[in-house]
Scaffold this active site. Structure first.
Site, PDB file in Angstrom:
ATOM      1  CD  GLU A  38      -3.229  -0.852   0.694  1.00  0.00           C
ATOM      2  OE1 GLU A  38      -2.835  -0.499  -0.555  1.00  0.00           O
ATOM      3  OE2 GLU A  38      -4.059  -2.332  -0.102  1.00  0.00           O
ATOM      4  CB  CYS A  88      -6.659  -2.463   6.595  1.00  0.00           C
ATOM      5  SG  CYS A  88      -6.941  -4.030   6.462  1.00  0.00           S
ATOM      6  CG  HIS A 142      -4.946  -4.735   1.644  1.00  0.00           C
ATOM      7  ND1 HIS A 142      -5.182  -3.503   1.347  1.00  0.00           N
ATOM      8  CD2 HIS A 142      -5.581  -4.896   2.614  1.00  0.00           C
ATOM      9  CE1 HIS A 142      -6.298  -3.520   2.858  1.00  0.00           C
ATOM     10  NE2 HIS A 142      -6.371  -3.936   3.311  1.00  0.00           N
ATOM     11  NE  ARG A 194     -17.726  -3.379   1.556  1.00  0.00           N
ATOM     12  CZ  ARG A 194     -17.833  -4.577   1.573  1.00  0.00           C
ATOM     13  NH1 ARG A 194     -19.118  -5.488   1.716  1.00  0.00           N
ATOM     14  NH2 ARG A 194     -16.881  -5.923   1.862  1.00  0.00           N
TER      15      ARG A 194
END
Length: 226
Positions: free
Chosen positions: A94, A157, A183, A104
């Site tokens: 990342e 995360c 990830h 979500r």
């Protein structure tokens, strides 16, 4: 007069993974490959550094509190936080963490913040200070599926990634500490796309070794994921 006991702190690398949460893929068992992979590296030594593995809760704020405790306890040279990204087929290095929570799904205690800052008043974003292009090349040269990602999402995360970089930038004693987020895909038992646990562990080990050995990142084009 006897010599005073040594107070030298052995250099270490802090690796964190998450406990299982709602996204278990097709697996009926609670599993999170980020913790499985990090746990497999616990106690290993790379370039004179001991690898410390710790589990973070998949919970907004509590994950940050635990991360801060671990930073204070271990004072690591390097920190790599690891999380699961279902739907990705490669280990994702990342690049950037953003100052937003936009969940979500609920976290593990039912919290679901929407459009709230990770750190009120903090910068809009932080970049990883890991040598992600060099790490990418090392993994790809070794045949490990890897990519650079431009988004860590807006769930726990990214929450942890942003909090880590904010802590390293603002807390006393961490100016030289390098950190970032990786990830990892599902394990095969969770569905596809996936990577075997042994491959994820090998990739993380290469990532740590490269980060410890590389002071200046290399310039290399890399594909992004959306």
């Amino acid at each position: 007069m006897p010599a005073a006991p040594s107070t030298t702190v052995q250099p270490c690398v802090l690796l964190t993974g998450f406990d299982p949460f709602g996204d278990t893929g097709h697996s009926d068992q609670p599993i999170n490959p980020s913790w499985q992979a990090v746990k497999a590296l616990k106690g290993k030594r790379i370039a004179g550094h001991t690898l410390v593995a710790a589990q973070l809760p998949t919970v907004f704020q509590a994950s940050i509190d635990e991360l801060h405790r671990l930073l204070a306890q271990h004072k690591p040279t390097l920190v790599i936080c690891v999380g699961q990204a279902g739907g990705r087929g490669a280990i994702s290095l990342e690049r950037v963490a953003i100052n937003i929570n936009d969940a979500r799904i609920p976290d593990n205690i039912g919290s679901q913040p929407v459009d709230t800052p990770v750190v009120p008043g903090g910068p809009a974003a932080y970049f990883s200070n890991l040598p992600i292009k060099a790490m990418l090349q090392a993994m790809q040269d070794a045949g490990v599926a890897a990519e650079v990602s431009q988004t860590a999402g807006t769930f726990v995360c990214n929450h942890v990634f942003y909090a880590l970089m904010h802590a390293l930038a603002t807390r006393r004693g961490f100016k030289r500490t390098r950190g970032g987020f990786i990830h990892v895909p599902y394990l095969p038992e969770q569905g596809a796309p996936s990577l075997p646990l042994e491959e994820i562990v090998r990739g993380l080990r290469l990532a740590v070794a490269t980060a410890l050995a590389t002071s200046q990142d290399i310039a290399k084009g890399a594909g992004a994921v959306s």
